[in-house]
Design a protein around this motif. Sequence first.
Motif, PDB file in Angstrom:
ATOM      1  N   MET A   1      37.096  45.743  29.224  1.00  0.00           N
ATOM      2  CA  MET A   1      38.517  45.759  28.887  1.00  0.00           C
ATOM      3  C   MET A   1      39.386  45.565  30.124  1.00  0.00           C
ATOM      4  O   MET A   1      40.339  44.797  30.135  1.00  0.00           O
ATOM      5  CB  MET A   1      38.883  47.075  28.198  1.00  0.00           C
ATOM      6  N   LEU A   2      39.048  46.302  31.196  1.00  0.00           N
ATOM      7  CA  LEU A   2      39.833  46.199  32.420  1.00  0.00           C
ATOM      8  C   LEU A   2      39.766  44.785  32.998  1.00  0.00           C
ATOM      9  O   LEU A   2      40.781  44.229  33.429  1.00  0.00           O
ATOM     10  CB  LEU A   2      39.346  47.217  33.447  1.00  0.00           C
ATOM     11  N   GLN A   3      38.564  44.201  32.975  1.00  0.00           N
ATOM     12  CA  GLN A   3      38.403  42.856  33.515  1.00  0.00           C
ATOM     13  C   GLN A   3      39.198  41.839  32.701  1.00  0.00           C
ATOM     14  O   GLN A   3      39.830  40.936  33.246  1.00  0.00           O
ATOM     15  CB  GLN A   3      36.915  42.472  33.529  1.00  0.00           C
ATOM     16  N   GLN A   4      39.190  42.017  31.398  1.00  0.00           N
ATOM     17  CA  GLN A   4      39.946  41.140  30.504  1.00  0.00           C
ATOM     18  C   GLN A   4      41.446  41.220  30.805  1.00  0.00           C
ATOM     19  O   GLN A   4      42.140  40.195  30.866  1.00  0.00           O
ATOM     20  CB  GLN A   4      39.672  41.544  29.052  1.00  0.00           C
ATOM     21  N   LEU A   5      41.923  42.428  31.024  1.00  0.00           N
ATOM     22  CA  LEU A   5      43.335  42.633  31.329  1.00  0.00           C
ATOM     23  C   LEU A   5      43.697  42.011  32.676  1.00  0.00           C
ATOM     24  O   LEU A   5      44.727  41.341  32.813  1.00  0.00           O
ATOM     25  CB  LEU A   5      43.652  44.126  31.329  1.00  0.00           C
ATOM     26  N   LYS A   6      42.842  42.218  33.664  1.00  0.00           N
ATOM     27  CA  LYS A   6      43.127  41.680  34.982  1.00  0.00           C
ATOM     28  C   LYS A   6      43.097  40.148  34.985  1.00  0.00           C
ATOM     29  O   LYS A   6      43.890  39.508  35.695  1.00  0.00           O
ATOM     30  CB  LYS A   6      42.136  42.247  36.000  1.00  0.00           C
ATOM     31  N   GLN A   7      42.236  39.576  34.208  1.00  0.00           N
ATOM     32  CA  GLN A   7      42.206  38.114  34.094  1.00  0.00           C
ATOM     33  C   GLN A   7      43.496  37.588  33.487  1.00  0.00           C
ATOM     34  O   GLN A   7      44.014  36.543  33.901  1.00  0.00           O
ATOM     35  CB  GLN A   7      41.000  37.686  33.256  1.00  0.00           C
ATOM     36  N   LYS A   8      44.031  38.313  32.510  1.00  0.00           N
ATOM     37  CA  LYS A   8      45.298  37.914  31.893  1.00  0.00           C
ATOM     38  C   LYS A   8      46.433  37.995  32.907  1.00  0.00           C
ATOM     39  O   LYS A   8      47.272  37.085  32.997  1.00  0.00           O
ATOM     40  CB  LYS A   8      45.596  38.798  30.681  1.00  0.00           C
ATOM     41  N   PHE A  14      50.690  36.020  38.614  1.00  0.00           N
ATOM     42  CA  PHE A  14      51.100  37.074  39.534  1.00  0.00           C
ATOM     43  C   PHE A  14      50.241  37.036  40.798  1.00  0.00           C
ATOM     44  O   PHE A  14      49.050  36.757  40.758  1.00  0.00           O
ATOM     45  CB  PHE A  14      51.002  38.437  38.859  1.00  0.00           C
ATOM     46  N   LEU A  15      50.897  37.336  41.902  1.00  0.00           N
ATOM     47  CA  LEU A  15      50.264  37.286  43.215  1.00  0.00           C
ATOM     48  C   LEU A  15      49.271  38.427  43.414  1.00  0.00           C
ATOM     49  O   LEU A  15      48.207  38.255  44.010  1.00  0.00           O
ATOM     50  CB  LEU A  15      51.368  37.355  44.280  1.00  0.00           C
ATOM     51  N   ASP A  16      49.651  39.594  42.911  1.00  0.00           N
ATOM     52  CA  ASP A  16      48.814  40.778  43.042  1.00  0.00           C
ATOM     53  C   ASP A  16      49.282  41.793  42.014  1.00  0.00           C
ATOM     54  O   ASP A  16      50.355  41.645  41.426  1.00  0.00           O
ATOM     55  CB  ASP A  16      48.914  41.366  44.455  1.00  0.00           C
ATOM     56  N   HIS A  17      48.496  42.832  41.793  1.00  0.00           N
ATOM     57  CA  HIS A  17      48.871  43.835  40.790  1.00  0.00           C
ATOM     58  C   HIS A  17      48.030  45.087  40.978  1.00  0.00           C
ATOM     59  O   HIS A  17      47.030  45.084  41.706  1.00  0.00           O
ATOM     60  CB  HIS A  17      48.645  43.289  39.373  1.00  0.00           C
ATOM     61  N   ALA A  18      48.444  46.162  40.307  1.00  0.00           N
ATOM     62  CA  ALA A  18      47.650  47.383  40.234  1.00  0.00           C
ATOM     63  C   ALA A  18      48.055  48.152  38.989  1.00  0.00           C
ATOM     64  O   ALA A  18      49.206  48.070  38.537  1.00  0.00           O
ATOM     65  CB  ALA A  18      47.845  48.243  41.486  1.00  0.00           C
ATOM     66  N   ILE A  19      47.113  48.888  38.415  1.00  0.00           N
ATOM     67  CA  ILE A  19      47.329  49.658  37.188  1.00  0.00           C
ATOM     68  C   ILE A  19      47.208  51.139  37.539  1.00  0.00           C
ATOM     69  O   ILE A  19      46.174  51.591  38.026  1.00  0.00           O
ATOM     70  CB  ILE A  19      46.299  49.275  36.113  1.00  0.00           C
TER      71      ILE A  19
END
Length: 308
Positions: A1-8, A14-19
């Motif tokens: 799930m996390l990988q799917q979200l990060k791929q989206k 987006f240049l970078d992100h964090a949850i």
Amino acid sequence: MLQQLKQKIQSLGFLDHAILPVSFLEEEETRLKTWLENDMHGEMGYMNRNIDKRLNPSLLVENAKTIIVVLLNYFPETTQDDPAAPVLSKYAYGTDYHFVMKDKLKELLQFIQEEIAPCSGRPFVDSAPVLERAWARKAGLGWVGKNSNLISPEHGSFFFIGELIIDTELPYDDPKLVRDHCGRCTKCIDSCPTKAIVAERVVDARKCISYQTIEVRGEMDSNLKGQFENRVFGCDICQDVCPWNLKSEPHNEAGLKPHPKLLTLQKQDWENMERPLFNELFKNSAVKRTGYKGLQRNLRFLGNDEEI
């Protein structure tokens, strides 16, 4: 799930992100209140409102559990042709970033609702009481430089910060705070023509060229006349001189591309600009914030004493 979200998130550009889990920003409270008590926000009265919400995002979204912090690159491929022309801040070249980023965050919210988990949430892009730099720092996306901008060790500082806050828990990242890499460098402080950086990481907005050319609604501070270094809307000086921005690479975001005519404007084109051209160039731009009359005021302030 996390990988799917990060791929989206990555596919949205987006240049970078964090949850992260939503929490109270206790460490920011004293800093924010001191800045406000010293009136460094100037005419930005909205900064003095909703302080509790700025420190606690759970007051912005009911039952808030998760905040997704994202960065969007706006460093342009090319800048203005005429070195004598009034200088426009790079962030204002294309479509107003509020629209560009909010559309992306809305799409991300819809993806989470349809593919990850049912939830409610709100996107935020510099238009609500969210301490964006504090969250980006907490997310490990960079450190706050001496010019008070967030600086990424990988990307520099020419990016927007946005957030999506939702009422559902997600798998969280485990970010590590990025250590301060400014060292002994004071290029941003030394280069600010109005000396708006009054201490490391403290900007007196009243002296800031961006504040004066964008936020001030009446006449600008006459004490600063002749110090704007030809900036007509916004100011990138403290970022342009930052060594970390040697890492900046041009964005490929269609919405942030400049109007075809914009970068070719000569000095006289700016000074003789009439409303129809202003409306054409800045129809969906952040420059609409100051408006045609505000732009004319700014041009006059740069030293053209004739009535524009």
